[in-house]
Design an enzyme around this catalytic site. Sequence first.
Site, PDB file in Angstrom:
ATOM      1  N   GLU A 130       0.826  -1.213   0.000  1.00 55.68           N
ATOM      2  CA  GLU A 130       0.000   0.000   0.000  1.00 55.68           C
ATOM      3  C   GLU A 130       0.858   1.261   0.000  1.00 55.68           C
ATOM      4  OE1 GLU A 130      -2.572  -1.357  -1.065  1.00 55.68           O
ATOM      5  OE2 GLU A 130      -4.038  -0.421   0.251  1.00 55.68           O
ATOM      6  N   THR A 183      -5.777   6.957  -4.950  1.00 51.83           N
ATOM      7  CA  THR A 183      -5.833   7.056  -3.483  1.00 51.83           C
ATOM      8  C   THR A 183      -4.914   8.150  -2.955  1.00 51.83           C
ATOM      9  OG1 THR A 183      -6.438   4.740  -3.274  1.00 51.83           O
ATOM     10  CG2 THR A 183      -5.452   5.759  -1.340  1.00 51.83           C
TER      11      THR A 183
HETATM   12  N1  HSE Z   1      -8.315   4.261   4.260  1.00 49.74           N
HETATM   13  C1  HSE Z   1      -7.788   4.474   2.948  1.00 49.74           C
HETATM   14  C2  HSE Z   1      -8.258   5.841   2.443  1.00 49.74           C
HETATM   15  C3  HSE Z   1      -8.285   3.396   2.034  1.00 49.74           C
HETATM   16  O1  HSE Z   1      -9.427   6.145   2.640  1.00 49.74           O
HETATM   17  O2  HSE Z   1      -7.463   6.575   1.891  1.00 49.74           O
HETATM   18  C4  HSE Z   1      -7.801   3.525   0.631  1.00 49.74           C
HETATM   19  O3  HSE Z   1      -8.548   2.679  -0.189  1.00 49.74           O
END
Ligand code: HSE
Length: 309
Positions: A130, A183
Amino acid sequence: MKKVKCYAPATVANVVCGYDILGFAIDQPGDEVVVSFNTHHKTVITKIEGDHGKLPLDAEKNVVGHVVNLFLDKINSKQGVDIELYKKMPLNSGLGSSAASSVGALVAVNELFGNPLTREELLPLSMEGERLASGNAHADNVAPSLLGGLVLIRSYDPLDVVKLPCEMDLHVVSVHPHVDVPTGEARKIIRQQVSLKKAVEQWGNIAGLVAGFCTNDVELIGRSMKDVIIEPIRSMLIPYFAEMKQLSLDHQAIGFGISGSGPSVFALCSSHEQALNIANQLYSFLSSQSIECESLVTKINKQGAIILP
Ligand code: HSE
């Protein structure tokens, strides 16, 4: 040559109010990763399908190669590994696409080596996937994809992950409008400061949501699926978010929100029929506004990543 294939499910991170700390896995879609030993003493991505040529084949630049290298370092192995990645979901969709790839690669390679690590030990490695994909090592996609069900990240330092009870037969509508929301970008627009008033509201909702799942109280879950901090900002990136939310709640969704960092949205429903109806309503609505999208109906996945025959 022995090959191991893993299916790792997509996920709905945040579950509306639990930014970076809550996520659940869904049965469909999910990525498949196939691994085998090679004789080159290095990790090689031999094939990627379903990414429309967007993902790098360079093992260190792709999450699957990166996490497999971390796995090999962790177990002190110089063995070479070939990886085939079959993407079964769109990139940057809010469905935890990179997380499913990382988890699929790790569970598959762990199996190939005779499972030297537990799923809990694979978690920090998958979080590094990630970090590579979005610049931040959050766990709310990778943890549910690895462990299945609804997962709480109680703490990041030290890492403390709790699989919550999730016994109800809940159905999930997932709609992916065709707009690109990476993201990393969706994280940059969030405000870094929060008023105490809003924080108190959010804590109440997070606690209510967890309590609702622990006591099988669907109405409490619905009342708690409210986000006063992130959603008001991120929803601006999603076309017709407010209209889709209203439409879903008007058709008896338990709750509605952004899936992960978006642009996908999800509705939680009590029955398959309700979910199908909402999926059709949302699809028709977006189509009438000339927004292309995919919609699907699935369920909360209880198992997490699995080895396929
Ligand atoms: N918690 C993370 C965000 C998840 O909301 O950025 C990314 O999919």
